[in-house]
Design a protein around this motif. Sequence first.
Motif, short mmCIF file in Angstrom:
data_model
loop_
_atom_site.label_atom_id
_atom_site.label_comp_id
_atom_site.label_asym_id
_atom_site.label_seq_id
_atom_site.Cartn_x
_atom_site.Cartn_y
_atom_site.Cartn_z
N GLY A 379 0.82 -1.20 0.00
CA GLY A 379 0.00 0.00 0.00
C GLY A 379 0.85 1.25 0.00
N SER A 380 0.22 2.35 0.34
CA SER A 380 0.91 3.65 0.34
C SER A 380 1.61 3.91 1.67
CB SER A 380 -0.09 4.78 0.06
OG SER A 380 -0.72 4.59 -1.18
N ILE A 381 2.64 4.73 1.61
CA ILE A 381 3.28 5.18 2.84
C ILE A 381 2.30 6.06 3.61
CG2 ILE A 381 5.12 6.65 3.77
CD1 ILE A 381 6.86 5.77 1.46
N PRO A 382 2.06 5.76 4.90
CA PRO A 382 1.11 6.58 5.66
C PRO A 382 1.60 8.02 5.79
CG PRO A 382 2.24 5.00 7.09
CD PRO A 382 2.61 4.64 5.69
N SER A 383 0.87 8.94 5.19
CA SER A 383 1.30 10.34 5.17
C SER A 383 1.27 10.98 6.55
CB SER A 383 0.41 11.14 4.21
OG SER A 383 -0.95 11.05 4.60
N SER A 384 0.51 10.39 7.48
CA SER A 384 0.44 10.97 8.82
C SER A 384 1.79 10.94 9.52
CB SER A 384 -0.60 10.22 9.66
OG SER A 384 -0.30 8.83 9.72
N GLN A 395 12.20 4.93 8.76
CA GLN A 395 12.92 3.88 8.03
C GLN A 395 11.91 2.81 7.60
OE1 GLN A 395 17.18 4.54 10.32
NE2 GLN A 395 16.23 2.54 10.43
N LEU A 396 11.67 2.73 6.29
CA LEU A 396 10.66 1.83 5.73
C LEU A 396 11.26 0.90 4.68
CD1 LEU A 396 7.82 4.49 5.17
CD2 LEU A 396 8.23 3.10 7.20
N SER A 397 12.55 0.68 4.69
CA SER A 397 13.22 -0.05 3.62
C SER A 397 12.80 -1.51 3.56
CB SER A 397 14.74 0.04 3.82
OG SER A 397 15.11 -0.59 5.03
N ASN A 398 13.02 -2.11 2.38
CA ASN A 398 12.79 -3.54 2.16
C ASN A 398 11.37 -3.97 2.52
OD1 ASN A 398 15.59 -4.85 1.44
ND2 ASN A 398 15.99 -3.35 3.06
N ASN A 399 10.41 -3.29 1.90
CA ASN A 399 9.01 -3.64 1.98
C ASN A 399 8.43 -3.63 0.57
OD1 ASN A 399 7.83 -3.99 4.85
ND2 ASN A 399 9.23 -2.25 5.09
N ARG A 400 7.12 -3.50 0.47
CA ARG A 400 6.46 -3.47 -0.84
C ARG A 400 5.59 -2.24 -0.99
NH1 ARG A 400 4.48 -9.79 -0.22
NH2 ARG A 400 6.58 -10.70 -0.13
N PHE A 401 5.99 -1.16 -0.31
CA PHE A 401 5.22 0.08 -0.42
C PHE A 401 5.23 0.56 -1.87
CE2 PHE A 401 6.41 0.44 4.15
CZ PHE A 401 5.13 0.52 4.67
N GLY A 402 4.07 1.03 -2.33
CA GLY A 402 3.96 1.53 -3.69
C GLY A 402 3.39 2.93 -3.71
N GLY A 403 3.05 3.38 -4.91
CA GLY A 403 2.53 4.73 -5.06
C GLY A 403 3.62 5.76 -4.97
N GLN A 404 3.22 7.00 -4.80
CA GLN A 404 4.17 8.10 -4.76
C GLN A 404 4.52 8.48 -3.32
OE1 GLN A 404 3.17 11.46 -7.16
NE2 GLN A 404 2.83 10.26 -9.01
N ILE A 405 5.67 9.09 -3.18
CA ILE A 405 6.07 9.62 -1.87
C ILE A 405 5.29 10.91 -1.64
CG2 ILE A 405 7.98 10.48 -0.48
CD1 ILE A 405 9.86 8.85 -2.24
N PRO A 406 4.57 11.00 -0.53
CA PRO A 406 3.80 12.23 -0.27
C PRO A 406 4.72 13.43 -0.06
CG PRO A 406 3.13 10.42 1.19
CD PRO A 406 4.40 10.00 0.54
N GLU A 407 4.17 14.60 -0.29
CA GLU A 407 4.90 15.83 0.04
C GLU A 407 5.01 15.98 1.56
OE1 GLU A 407 6.46 18.01 -1.70
OE2 GLU A 407 5.85 17.60 -3.78
N PHE A 408 6.04 16.66 2.00
CA PHE A 408 6.28 16.86 3.42
C PHE A 408 5.73 18.22 3.84
CE2 PHE A 408 9.16 13.63 2.18
CZ PHE A 408 9.38 12.84 3.31
#
Length: 710
Positions: A379-384, A395-408
């Motif tokens: 799924g997506s990286i939780p923007s919260s 640190q979210l390395s070595n997973n299956r996160f998809g989609g775009q990186i949210p803006e900060f």
Amino acid sequence: MLLSMNIGLVSGRCQSDQQSLLLNLKKTLVFYELASTKLVKWNSTPDCCEWPGIACDEGGSGRVISLDLSFEGITGGLDDSSGLFSLQFLQNLNLSSNSFNTPLPVRFANLTDLISLNLSNAWFIGQIPNDISKLTKLVSLDLSSNSFLGGPALKLEKPNLATLVQNLAQLEELILDGVDISAQGSDWCKALSSSLPNLKVLSMSYCFLSGPLDASLAELRSLSIFRLSSNNLSAPVPEFLANYPKLTALELRDCQLNGIFPQTVFQIPTLEILDLSFNELLQGSFPEFHQNLSLQTLLLSNTNFSGTIPGSIANLTQLFYLDLSSNKFEGRIPSFRKSKNLTYVDLSHNQLTGEIPSGHWEGLLSLTYVDLGCNAFNGSIPSSLFAIPSMQRIQLSNNRFGGQIPEFPNVSSSLLDTLDFSSNKLEGPIPSSVFDLANLNVLDLSSNKLNGTVELHLVQKLSSLMTLDLSYNNLTVIASGKNSNLSSFAQIEKLRLASCNLRVFPDLRNQSELFHLDLSDNQITGPVPGWISELSFQYLNLSRNLLVDLDRPLSLPGLDILDLHRNQLQGSIPVPPSLITYVDYSSNNFSSYIPPTIGSQMQTFSADSFEGNQGLCGPPSNLVCFNPLVSACSNTNGSISGIEIDWNFLSAELGYIFGLGIVILPLMFCKRWRTWYCTHVDRVIFRVFPQLDKRSNNLGRRAQRNRRRQ
């Protein structure tokens, strides 16, 4: 009269003999005045009871009952003749965090009124004297040290632990971390339970204790803090630990525990700290966590726990530090929204799966560290996570996160110093707000599916950046143009831009802290710039490019790994430093010989490191070119297939092979026979002239002896 009377009463608080003893103590102690905040001020007022580190009794007798000389930079001057041991009324003595480096004076036993004795990290050494057991009024005894870091240690041999504590029935705190006790489980357990019925704090980490934990410890019903970390207990955790009604801290880190951990311990109502980490053989799973538990710190990293993380963990509302890394937990992670004090979460290296709803992290305004790496989240990286104002590391390395990186959001006030999203399935461009995170120290977005163009000069806005890795995406990194000079960058230590469609060498000449550089798998043309040798590289990978030459010979004495394979480099191979551990020069156009001056280190590399260089010869490559007839392999006039004959070396015996030359010379001009000649001419000559072969062998043995001497 009233004024003078008051002055007299104040100045009379400290007895003159007490003041004299203190001044004598100051005179005999050796200490760094710059480190001292107490001793340097003694004698600044007429009343010693007002001196820093001193407290007198409240009855007005002027007797010194408390002495605190901790962190005073004391390095010596304390022995059995010291005036310290004449301060007969002392009840509290603190000499911690100094550097005495002497055995414990026996005359500590003179201070029979002592209630609290703290000698922690004071670097006393040797056997603890039996006389300490005479301090029968002691309530707190702290002889701990950081000896496990390599310094000298106190030890308990003769007397042993049982002898030390046999008369200390009033003791409530016993802290012996780092003291070499070296006792068997039943011995030390029974010694404590039989002599210290009022014990509340037991801390004996790094004491060389053995297990198992004897059932006699169950008698210590007042125990609140129980620390035995880094001892070789090699046993299961007993059930009776769950029966301590006042237990607040249980620390059994790195004790070689095994078996199944009792779930009832998790449910002790008073328990605040539980540390079982680095017990790789300890199995267990979570119970249902009921409400009103007190757990604040839960450390289970590098154990063998499994099962799911139950949703009832949300009932741990006091939780602020959670480390479940390197286990076998599976399933989805629950929400932590009720744990408002949570600051640290590490769930990395498990088997956790599923999407992570953004709402799981909302309201956690104290969270600073999140590591979910090495799982199977999708799924997506939780923007919260990005919106938490206190967040420092994600640190979210070595997973299956998809989609775009949210803006900060709120980048101007962001405290983020680490972003590691490597080895996922993230797509789209890198958000521009990433380059406005002024506190960013580590940025690793490698091994994703990110695309777009990155102007390398944007990185100079990240003034704190030390590690940058954009490798193995679909990015195009631009390192040329008017802003291409990186001299105004932060001092980067690790730069990885492999497979980034680079066409020119980034200008890194002013990056004096750079020790790790990976520019492999690009389209960089031209020579390797000369300033490479001005930096202190440990790792240098320029492989799979279009590099053609070296501006100057490489001189990198600290280099550990050098990879130049699959380029178009020509000429002599670079001579690596003698202690290098990995070299790959394969698939280039090098046309020299491998210098024997490199010594035996070069011979440890496989032939694969040199293959694909048609003009390169000498061990450990497969093409032999060094023998008594050969001085070098180079494509110069007079060479035969890259081998130049050194006629000055040959003795008069070679005149006899003139006839053989009539046969061989025509072959030298036949292109298809040149390779045959290069590899076989020496064999033929030595077969005809065995005395020359003997000379060659002698020379070879002599060279081998010289190498051994070196």
